[in-house]
Design a protein around this motif. Structure first.
Motif, PDB file in Angstrom:
ATOM      1  N   LEU A 121     -11.587  -0.915  -9.293  1.00  0.00           N
ATOM      2  CA  LEU A 121     -10.964   0.374  -9.578  1.00  0.00           C
ATOM      3  C   LEU A 121     -10.276   0.973  -8.351  1.00  0.00           C
ATOM      4  O   LEU A 121      -9.643   2.018  -8.434  1.00  0.00           O
ATOM      5  CB  LEU A 121     -12.013   1.355 -10.110  1.00  0.00           C
ATOM      6  N   MET A 122     -10.431   0.289  -7.210  1.00  0.00           N
ATOM      7  CA  MET A 122      -9.815   0.700  -5.951  1.00  0.00           C
ATOM      8  C   MET A 122     -10.199   2.136  -5.603  1.00  0.00           C
ATOM      9  O   MET A 122      -9.368   2.986  -5.274  1.00  0.00           O
ATOM     10  CB  MET A 122      -8.290   0.526  -6.009  1.00  0.00           C
ATOM     11  N   ARG A 123     -11.502   2.385  -5.665  1.00  0.00           N
ATOM     12  CA  ARG A 123     -12.037   3.699  -5.341  1.00  0.00           C
ATOM     13  C   ARG A 123     -12.226   3.827  -3.825  1.00  0.00           C
ATOM     14  O   ARG A 123     -12.514   2.864  -3.140  1.00  0.00           O
ATOM     15  CB  ARG A 123     -13.383   3.898  -6.042  1.00  0.00           C
ATOM     16  N   GLY A 124     -12.056   5.016  -3.330  1.00  0.00           N
ATOM     17  CA  GLY A 124     -12.341   5.285  -1.920  1.00  0.00           C
ATOM     18  C   GLY A 124     -11.354   4.671  -0.948  1.00  0.00           C
ATOM     19  O   GLY A 124     -11.748   4.160   0.101  1.00  0.00           O
ATOM     20  N   LEU A 125     -10.062   4.705  -1.274  1.00  0.00           N
ATOM     21  CA  LEU A 125      -9.056   4.193  -0.337  1.00  0.00           C
ATOM     22  C   LEU A 125      -8.758   5.268   0.707  1.00  0.00           C
ATOM     23  O   LEU A 125      -7.711   5.913   0.697  1.00  0.00           O
ATOM     24  CB  LEU A 125      -7.779   3.791  -1.089  1.00  0.00           C
ATOM     25  N   ASP A 126      -9.699   5.463   1.599  1.00  0.00           N
ATOM     26  CA  ASP A 126      -9.613   6.510   2.622  1.00  0.00           C
ATOM     27  C   ASP A 126      -8.707   6.034   3.752  1.00  0.00           C
ATOM     28  O   ASP A 126      -9.061   5.132   4.517  1.00  0.00           O
ATOM     29  CB  ASP A 126     -11.017   6.820   3.143  1.00  0.00           C
ATOM     30  N   THR A 127      -7.544   6.649   3.861  1.00  0.00           N
ATOM     31  CA  THR A 127      -6.572   6.216   4.863  1.00  0.00           C
ATOM     32  C   THR A 127      -7.051   6.447   6.291  1.00  0.00           C
ATOM     33  O   THR A 127      -6.516   5.863   7.233  1.00  0.00           O
ATOM     34  CB  THR A 127      -5.218   6.926   4.658  1.00  0.00           C
ATOM     35  N   SER A 128      -8.063   7.303   6.465  1.00  0.00           N
ATOM     36  CA  SER A 128      -8.607   7.534   7.807  1.00  0.00           C
ATOM     37  C   SER A 128      -9.556   6.416   8.224  1.00  0.00           C
ATOM     38  O   SER A 128      -9.979   6.354   9.378  1.00  0.00           O
ATOM     39  CB  SER A 128      -9.337   8.880   7.861  1.00  0.00           C
ATOM     40  N   LYS A 129      -9.894   5.540   7.282  1.00  0.00           N
ATOM     41  CA  LYS A 129     -10.842   4.469   7.574  1.00  0.00           C
ATOM     42  C   LYS A 129     -10.231   3.094   7.305  1.00  0.00           C
ATOM     43  O   LYS A 129     -10.925   2.152   6.945  1.00  0.00           O
ATOM     44  CB  LYS A 129     -12.109   4.637   6.736  1.00  0.00           C
ATOM     45  N   VAL A 130      -8.927   2.976   7.475  1.00  0.00           N
ATOM     46  CA  VAL A 130      -8.259   1.711   7.189  1.00  0.00           C
ATOM     47  C   VAL A 130      -7.736   1.066   8.466  1.00  0.00           C
ATOM     48  O   VAL A 130      -7.278   1.739   9.389  1.00  0.00           O
ATOM     49  CB  VAL A 130      -7.095   1.907   6.182  1.00  0.00           C
ATOM     50  N   SER A 131      -7.858  -0.248   8.506  1.00  0.00           N
ATOM     51  CA  SER A 131      -7.251  -1.063   9.553  1.00  0.00           C
ATOM     52  C   SER A 131      -6.332  -2.066   8.863  1.00  0.00           C
ATOM     53  O   SER A 131      -6.711  -2.641   7.834  1.00  0.00           O
ATOM     54  CB  SER A 131      -8.335  -1.795  10.351  1.00  0.00           C
ATOM     55  N   ILE A 132      -5.141  -2.251   9.395  1.00  0.00           N
ATOM     56  CA  ILE A 132      -4.179  -3.166   8.773  1.00  0.00           C
ATOM     57  C   ILE A 132      -3.933  -4.340   9.707  1.00  0.00           C
ATOM     58  O   ILE A 132      -3.662  -4.171  10.890  1.00  0.00           O
ATOM     59  CB  ILE A 132      -2.854  -2.440   8.470  1.00  0.00           C
ATOM     60  N   ARG A 133      -4.073  -5.526   9.160  1.00  0.00           N
ATOM     61  CA  ARG A 133      -3.833  -6.755   9.919  1.00  0.00           C
ATOM     62  C   ARG A 133      -2.977  -7.699   9.094  1.00  0.00           C
ATOM     63  O   ARG A 133      -2.887  -7.571   7.867  1.00  0.00           O
ATOM     64  CB  ARG A 133      -5.167  -7.431  10.293  1.00  0.00           C
ATOM     65  N   LYS A 134      -2.362  -8.666   9.765  1.00  0.00           N
ATOM     66  CA  LYS A 134      -1.482  -9.571   9.038  1.00  0.00           C
ATOM     67  C   LYS A 134      -1.430 -10.930   9.709  1.00  0.00           C
ATOM     68  O   LYS A 134      -1.809 -11.097  10.876  1.00  0.00           O
ATOM     69  CB  LYS A 134      -0.076  -8.974   8.945  1.00  0.00           C
ATOM     70  N   ASN A 135      -0.969 -11.914   8.934  1.00  0.00           N
ATOM     71  CA  ASN A 135      -0.585 -13.205   9.499  1.00  0.00           C
ATOM     72  C   ASN A 135       0.853 -13.481   9.070  1.00  0.00           C
ATOM     73  O   ASN A 135       1.579 -12.541   8.714  1.00  0.00           O
ATOM     74  CB  ASN A 135      -1.567 -14.304   9.078  1.00  0.00           C
ATOM     75  N   ASP A 136       1.269 -14.726   9.063  1.00  0.00           N
ATOM     76  CA  ASP A 136       2.669 -15.029   8.772  1.00  0.00           C
ATOM     77  C   ASP A 136       3.076 -14.695   7.339  1.00  0.00           C
ATOM     78  O   ASP A 136       4.255 -14.469   7.064  1.00  0.00           O
ATOM     79  CB  ASP A 136       2.958 -16.508   9.036  1.00  0.00           C
ATOM     80  N   SER A 137       2.111 -14.652   6.416  1.00  0.00           N
ATOM     81  CA  SER A 137       2.473 -14.460   5.006  1.00  0.00           C
ATOM     82  C   SER A 137       1.728 -13.335   4.299  1.00  0.00           C
ATOM     83  O   SER A 137       2.173 -12.868   3.250  1.00  0.00           O
ATOM     84  CB  SER A 137       2.241 -15.763   4.230  1.00  0.00           C
ATOM     85  N   LEU A 138       0.602 -12.871   4.864  1.00  0.00           N
ATOM     86  CA  LEU A 138      -0.243 -11.918   4.156  1.00  0.00           C
ATOM     87  C   LEU A 138      -0.555 -10.688   5.006  1.00  0.00           C
ATOM     88  O   LEU A 138      -0.655 -10.771   6.227  1.00  0.00           O
ATOM     89  CB  LEU A 138      -1.567 -12.573   3.745  1.00  0.00           C
ATOM     90  N   THR A 139      -0.736  -9.549   4.335  1.00  0.00           N
ATOM     91  CA  THR A 139      -1.160  -8.312   4.977  1.00  0.00           C
ATOM     92  C   THR A 139      -2.513  -7.911   4.409  1.00  0.00           C
ATOM     93  O   THR A 139      -2.706  -7.906   3.183  1.00  0.00           O
ATOM     94  CB  THR A 139      -0.148  -7.180   4.748  1.00  0.00           C
ATOM     95  N   TYR A 140      -3.460  -7.549   5.290  1.00  0.00           N
ATOM     96  CA  TYR A 140      -4.825  -7.199   4.909  1.00  0.00           C
ATOM     97  C   TYR A 140      -5.034  -5.705   5.168  1.00  0.00           C
ATOM     98  O   TYR A 140      -4.929  -5.247   6.298  1.00  0.00           O
ATOM     99  CB  TYR A 140      -5.833  -7.991   5.739  1.00  0.00           C
ATOM    100  N   TYR A 141      -5.360  -4.964   4.111  1.00  0.00           N
ATOM    101  CA  TYR A 141      -5.688  -3.545   4.222  1.00  0.00           C
ATOM    102  C   TYR A 141      -7.208  -3.441   4.160  1.00  0.00           C
ATOM    103  O   TYR A 141      -7.814  -3.620   3.094  1.00  0.00           O
ATOM    104  CB  TYR A 141      -5.037  -2.752   3.100  1.00  0.00           C
ATOM    105  N   ILE A 142      -7.842  -3.153   5.290  1.00  0.00           N
ATOM    106  CA  ILE A 142      -9.299  -3.250   5.446  1.00  0.00           C
ATOM    107  C   ILE A 142      -9.881  -1.839   5.519  1.00  0.00           C
ATOM    108  O   ILE A 142      -9.662  -1.098   6.477  1.00  0.00           O
ATOM    109  CB  ILE A 142      -9.646  -4.044   6.720  1.00  0.00           C
ATOM    110  N   PHE A 143     -10.639  -1.461   4.470  1.00  0.00           N
ATOM    111  CA  PHE A 143     -11.212  -0.125   4.373  1.00  0.00           C
ATOM    112  C   PHE A 143     -12.700  -0.176   4.700  1.00  0.00           C
ATOM    113  O   PHE A 143     -13.466  -0.877   4.035  1.00  0.00           O
ATOM    114  CB  PHE A 143     -11.018   0.445   2.966  1.00  0.00           C
ATOM    115  N   LYS A 144     -13.101   0.569   5.718  1.00  0.00           N
ATOM    116  CA  LYS A 144     -14.509   0.610   6.115  1.00  0.00           C
ATOM    117  C   LYS A 144     -15.328   1.347   5.062  1.00  0.00           C
ATOM    118  O   LYS A 144     -14.962   2.431   4.608  1.00  0.00           O
ATOM    119  CB  LYS A 144     -14.658   1.279   7.483  1.00  0.00           C
ATOM    120  N   GLN A 145     -16.463   0.774   4.659  1.00  0.00           N
ATOM    121  CA  GLN A 145     -17.399   1.380   3.728  1.00  0.00           C
ATOM    122  C   GLN A 145     -18.681   1.758   4.475  1.00  0.00           C
ATOM    123  O   GLN A 145     -18.796   1.533   5.683  1.00  0.00           O
ATOM    124  CB  GLN A 145     -17.710   0.396   2.596  1.00  0.00           C
ATOM    125  N   LEU A 146     -19.644   2.323   3.776  1.00  0.00           N
ATOM    126  CA  LEU A 146     -20.915   2.644   4.428  1.00  0.00           C
ATOM    127  C   LEU A 146     -21.544   1.394   5.030  1.00  0.00           C
ATOM    128  O   LEU A 146     -22.105   1.412   6.120  1.00  0.00           O
ATOM    129  CB  LEU A 146     -21.881   3.277   3.412  1.00  0.00           C
TER     130      LEU A 146
END
Length: 207
Positions: A121-146
């Motif tokens: 359901l993509m709950r809790g997409l807190d932009t203050s707790k996100v780190s974005i990383r990538k490689n040559d083809s993909l982007t990873y949106y990493i949201f810190k949880q408890l």
């Protein structure tokens, strides 16, 4: 057909990248690109299979429904009307178990299902707790949880949701997919736990 559904989902999941996030390049990006992949649920019914080590194998129907109070109900039942589980996510973020089949009524199972549907359901997409990383083809949106992280993986153009992951500090422990969106709702959803047998396969039923 339902067994083929789950098998197909798992084959796709196994193809998802599992590189450690630390090996990826840090970058900046627009988290709002994920909104197009967030399921736009009013009421949707799925042909469902859940394979749980402690509870057995269930192949029936799963209903996701948004209620007028902005809560979301998740009901898994067989075609004879027996409810396997009935969960609710309230508008304030709290979670409630309305009912669950006795042999599935175990804290680890309920906890895992809650985290799985949080991811879907993509709950809790807190932009203050996100780190974005990538490689040559993909982007990873990493949201810190408890505990751990919820990660959504897109192509670098942000036009395709390639996969989803729930991760510990060391590695992904759950992998997922949502594919073939129609009117904001994914036609196919798959969840695969990496450390034990707990898998979910969903195929949308047109009504």
């Amino acid at each position: 057909m339902r067994y083929l559904l789950l098998s197909s989902c798992l084959l796709i999941l196994l193809g998802c990248s599992s590189k450690a996030y630390e090996s990826l390049q840090k970058t900046t990006g627009d988290v709002s690109v994920l909104q197009k992949f967030k399921p736009n649920i009013s009421s949707v019914l799925y042909d469902a299979q859940i394979d749980v080590k402690l509870g057995g194998n269930f192949s029936e129907l799963l209903l996701l429904k948004k209620l007028p109070d902005s809560s979301t109900r998740i009901v898994f039942a067989n075609q004879m009307g027996l409810t396997i589980f009935d969960f609710g996510f309230n508008a304030d973020g709290s979670f409630k178990v309305y009912s669950i089949l006795k042999k599935m009524n175990r804290k680890p199972v309920i906890k895992a299902l809650r985290k799985d549907f949080d991811l879907v359901l993509m709950r809790g997409l807190d932009t203050s707790k996100v780190s974005i990383r990538k490689n040559d083809s993909l982007t990873y949106y990493i949201f810190k949880q408890l505990k751990g992280y919820n990660t959504y993986i897109t192509n670098n153009a942000g036009t395709e949701l390639v996969g989803m992951e729930i991760s510990s500090k060391r590695k992904p422990v759950v992998k997922g997919i949502m594919q073939n969106y129609m009117n904001g709702i994914p036609d196919t959803i798959g969840i695969s736990h990496q450390n034990f047998r707990f898998n979910i396969g969903l195929k949308r039923i047109e009504r």
